[in-house]
Design a protein around this motif. Structure first.
Motif, mmCIF file in Angstrom:
data_model
loop_
_atom_site.group_PDB
_atom_site.id
_atom_site.type_symbol
_atom_site.label_atom_id
_atom_site.label_comp_id
_atom_site.label_asym_id
_atom_site.label_seq_id
_atom_site.Cartn_x
_atom_site.Cartn_y
_atom_site.Cartn_z
ATOM 1 N N ASN A 104 0.798 -1.228 0.000
ATOM 2 C CA ASN A 104 0.000 0.000 0.000
ATOM 3 C C ASN A 104 0.834 1.283 0.000
ATOM 4 O O ASN A 104 0.638 2.164 0.843
ATOM 5 N N PRO A 105 1.781 1.416 -0.934
ATOM 6 C CA PRO A 105 2.521 2.676 -1.021
ATOM 7 C C PRO A 105 1.616 3.794 -1.522
ATOM 8 O O PRO A 105 0.598 3.538 -2.165
ATOM 9 N N ARG A 106 1.971 5.032 -1.240
ATOM 10 C CA ARG A 106 1.205 6.167 -1.763
ATOM 11 C C ARG A 106 1.513 6.392 -3.246
ATOM 12 O O ARG A 106 0.621 6.729 -4.027
ATOM 13 N N ARG A 107 2.785 6.184 -3.615
ATOM 14 C CA ARG A 107 3.175 6.352 -5.021
ATOM 15 C C ARG A 107 4.217 5.310 -5.411
ATOM 16 O O ARG A 107 4.944 4.802 -4.555
ATOM 17 N N VAL A 108 4.282 5.027 -6.715
ATOM 18 C CA VAL A 108 5.270 4.102 -7.272
ATOM 19 C C VAL A 108 5.876 4.733 -8.518
ATOM 20 O O VAL A 108 5.152 5.318 -9.339
ATOM 21 N N VAL A 109 7.192 4.594 -8.662
ATOM 22 C CA VAL A 109 7.907 5.084 -9.846
ATOM 23 C C VAL A 109 8.473 3.888 -10.601
ATOM 24 O O VAL A 109 9.174 3.052 -10.020
ATOM 25 N N ILE A 110 8.166 3.815 -11.899
ATOM 26 C CA ILE A 110 8.689 2.759 -12.778
ATOM 27 C C ILE A 110 9.670 3.386 -13.761
ATOM 28 O O ILE A 110 9.346 4.394 -14.409
ATOM 29 N N HIS A 111 10.854 2.802 -13.899
ATOM 30 C CA HIS A 111 11.849 3.306 -14.852
ATOM 31 C C HIS A 111 11.601 2.688 -16.224
ATOM 32 O O HIS A 111 11.530 1.462 -16.366
ATOM 33 N N LEU A 112 11.470 3.545 -17.223
ATOM 34 C CA LEU A 112 11.139 3.079 -18.565
ATOM 35 C C LEU A 112 12.143 2.041 -19.088
ATOM 36 O O LEU A 112 11.764 1.086 -19.759
ATOM 37 N N ALA A 113 13.410 2.240 -18.778
ATOM 38 C CA ALA A 113 14.438 1.351 -19.320
ATOM 39 C C ALA A 113 14.540 0.024 -18.575
ATOM 40 O O ALA A 113 15.311 -0.857 -18.976
ATOM 41 N N SER A 114 13.749 -0.147 -17.516
ATOM 42 C CA SER A 114 13.881 -1.352 -16.692
ATOM 43 C C SER A 114 13.040 -2.520 -17.184
ATOM 44 O O SER A 114 13.163 -3.634 -16.659
ATOM 45 N N THR A 115 12.195 -2.295 -18.182
ATOM 46 C CA THR A 115 11.267 -3.345 -18.597
ATOM 47 C C THR A 115 10.865 -3.193 -20.063
ATOM 48 O O THR A 115 10.860 -2.080 -20.605
ATOM 49 N N GLN A 116 10.501 -4.298 -20.668
ATOM 50 C CA GLN A 116 9.935 -4.288 -22.006
ATOM 51 C C GLN A 116 8.410 -4.369 -21.945
ATOM 52 O O GLN A 116 7.749 -4.412 -22.981
ATOM 53 N N ASN A 117 7.876 -4.384 -20.753
ATOM 54 C CA ASN A 117 6.433 -4.564 -20.555
ATOM 55 C C ASN A 117 5.798 -3.384 -19.832
ATOM 56 O O ASN A 117 4.932 -3.565 -18.976
ATOM 57 N N ILE A 118 6.233 -2.178 -20.179
ATOM 58 C CA ILE A 118 5.755 -1.003 -19.471
ATOM 59 C C ILE A 118 4.241 -0.823 -19.607
ATOM 60 O O ILE A 118 3.562 -0.447 -18.653
ATOM 61 N N ALA A 119 3.684 -1.123 -20.770
ATOM 62 C CA ALA A 119 2.237 -0.966 -20.966
ATOM 63 C C ALA A 119 1.465 -1.894 -20.031
ATOM 64 O O ALA A 119 0.438 -1.502 -19.452
ATOM 65 N N HIS A 120 1.960 -3.109 -19.882
ATOM 66 C CA HIS A 120 1.312 -4.074 -18.982
ATOM 67 C C HIS A 120 1.367 -3.592 -17.533
ATOM 68 O O HIS A 120 0.372 -3.658 -16.804
ATOM 69 N N ILE A 121 2.531 -3.095 -17.124
ATOM 70 C CA ILE A 121 2.683 -2.596 -15.748
ATOM 71 C C ILE A 121 1.750 -1.416 -15.503
ATOM 72 O O ILE A 121 1.071 -1.354 -14.471
ATOM 73 N N LEU A 122 1.688 -0.494 -16.443
ATOM 74 C CA LEU A 122 0.834 0.677 -16.271
ATOM 75 C C LEU A 122 -0.637 0.286 -16.184
ATOM 76 O O LEU A 122 -1.414 0.913 -15.456
ATOM 77 N N SER A 123 -1.020 -0.761 -16.897
ATOM 78 C CA SER A 123 -2.414 -1.207 -16.825
ATOM 79 C C SER A 123 -2.723 -1.783 -15.443
ATOM 80 O O SER A 123 -3.823 -1.583 -14.900
ATOM 81 N N ILE A 124 -1.759 -2.482 -14.857
ATOM 82 C CA ILE A 124 -1.941 -3.009 -13.503
ATOM 83 C C ILE A 124 -2.056 -1.868 -12.501
ATOM 84 O O ILE A 124 -2.937 -1.855 -11.628
ATOM 85 N N LEU A 125 -1.186 -0.885 -12.644
ATOM 86 C CA LEU A 125 -1.195 0.263 -11.734
ATOM 87 C C LEU A 125 -2.484 1.066 -11.872
ATOM 88 O O LEU A 125 -3.045 1.539 -10.879
ATOM 89 N N HIS A 126 -2.967 1.190 -13.101
ATOM 90 C CA HIS A 126 -4.229 1.904 -13.321
ATOM 91 C C HIS A 126 -5.384 1.168 -12.650
ATOM 92 O O HIS A 126 -6.255 1.793 -12.025
ATOM 93 N N GLY A 127 -5.395 -0.148 -12.774
ATOM 94 C CA GLY A 127 -6.453 -0.924 -12.131
ATOM 95 C C GLY A 127 -6.409 -0.793 -10.620
ATOM 96 O O GLY A 127 -7.451 -0.687 -9.961
ATOM 97 N N TYR A 128 -5.208 -0.772 -10.067
ATOM 98 C CA TYR A 128 -5.064 -0.608 -8.622
ATOM 99 C C TYR A 128 -5.579 0.775 -8.193
ATOM 100 O O TYR A 128 -6.237 0.913 -7.162
ATOM 101 N N GLN A 129 -5.278 1.777 -9.012
ATOM 102 C CA GLN A 129 -5.711 3.142 -8.690
ATOM 103 C C GLN A 129 -7.234 3.268 -8.706
ATOM 104 O O GLN A 129 -7.803 4.083 -7.976
ATOM 105 N N MET A 130 -7.890 2.489 -9.531
ATOM 106 C CA MET A 130 -9.347 2.514 -9.566
ATOM 107 C C MET A 130 -9.923 2.110 -8.210
ATOM 108 O O MET A 130 -10.989 2.584 -7.808
ATOM 109 N N GLU A 131 -9.218 1.224 -7.507
ATOM 110 C CA GLU A 131 -9.654 0.782 -6.184
ATOM 111 C C GLU A 131 -9.194 1.753 -5.088
ATOM 112 O O GLU A 131 -9.864 1.901 -4.064
ATOM 113 N N TYR A 132 -8.033 2.366 -5.316
ATOM 114 C CA TYR A 132 -7.443 3.264 -4.311
ATOM 115 C C TYR A 132 -7.077 4.589 -4.990
ATOM 116 O O TYR A 132 -5.931 4.791 -5.409
#
Length: 239
Positions: free
Chosen positions: A103-131
């Protein structure tokens, strides 16, 4: 929004975020405690020793941290501290569920750390819908292309520009070539919150305070004998 309104918004929103790059959680707790009731949010730098040259908590103790280890940030909440995770880890998607369970207040993802940034952002967006109070952003150094930044910036609550070239290491010199990148982002995306991490000091803060940045992540400058006094000194520069 007029230029004057935007400028007033920037001034009102400016803040210092104390950052902690530590090998164990007890050190984080001890160093963060003086900022309880002072800083609205603190940043914990999470380095896995793969994406970065060295590992910090919780990866310094276990290459695959348990959920219970991430959950220790509840100890900080009990002290009145809200936490932002700066995830300097390779393929953060493999840990994102565990991280969000803390339950962090914010999360920072580094663009160069993954090839699946779109997938990660979709997960984070879904979490934000709840919180709804939860926020997430992308981080990048100046070598990341404008096309990649533009592709994802509108999907995030904020962006984190790196003021240094080597991430996961405090005490580096400021990379002043990043100023042009900041100005470009602020001009092209005026409604996006910009924060900067790396080499923030009294000198660089004076240089950057009118650039459109709203949040300044500060690490080594707050590591002296009087970190709270320095925090107020830096915050006063932003007024």
């Amino acid at each position: 929004m007029s230029e004057t309104e935007q400028y007033q918004k920037d001034i009102q929103a400016r803040e210092i975020l104390p950052a902690f790059l530590e090998g164990d959680f007890d050190s984080i707790r001890q160093k963060a405690q003086p900022f309880a009731g002072i800083a609205s949010v603190i940043q914990i730098d999470i380095c896995d020793g793969i994406y970065t040259t060295s590992a910090t908590w919780p990866f310094s103790q276990n290459t695959k941290p348990a959920v219970s280890e991430w959950a220790r940030i509840d100890e900080l909440r009990q002290q009145g501290l809200l936490v932002e995770f700066d995830l300097m880890i390779q393929n953060p998607e493999q840990y994102i569920v565990q991280i969000l369970s803390a339950n962090p207040r914010r999360v920072v993802i580094h663009l160069a750390s993954t090839q699946n940034i779109a997938h990660i952002l979709s997960i984070l967006h879904g979490y934000q819908m709840e919180y709804p109070k939860f926020q997430y952003g992308i981080a990048f150094t100046r070598d990341i292309s404008e096309a990649d930044i533009k592709k994802y910036i509108r999907q995030c609550d904020f962006v984190q520009v790196m003021g240094i070239m080597t991430i996961g290491v405090q005490g580096q010199d400021f990379d002043d070539t990043v100023i042009g990148q900041i100005q470009h982002i602020h001009t092209q995306h005026p409604l996006n919150t910009i924060q900067i991490d790396g080499a923030i000091s009294e000198t660089t803060l004076v240089l950057l305070k009118d650039s459109g940045i709203e949040r300044f992540v500060v690490g080594s400058a707050l590591s002296g004998l009087n970190p709270v006094e320095m925090y107020y000194t830096l915050q006063d520069i932003l007024k």
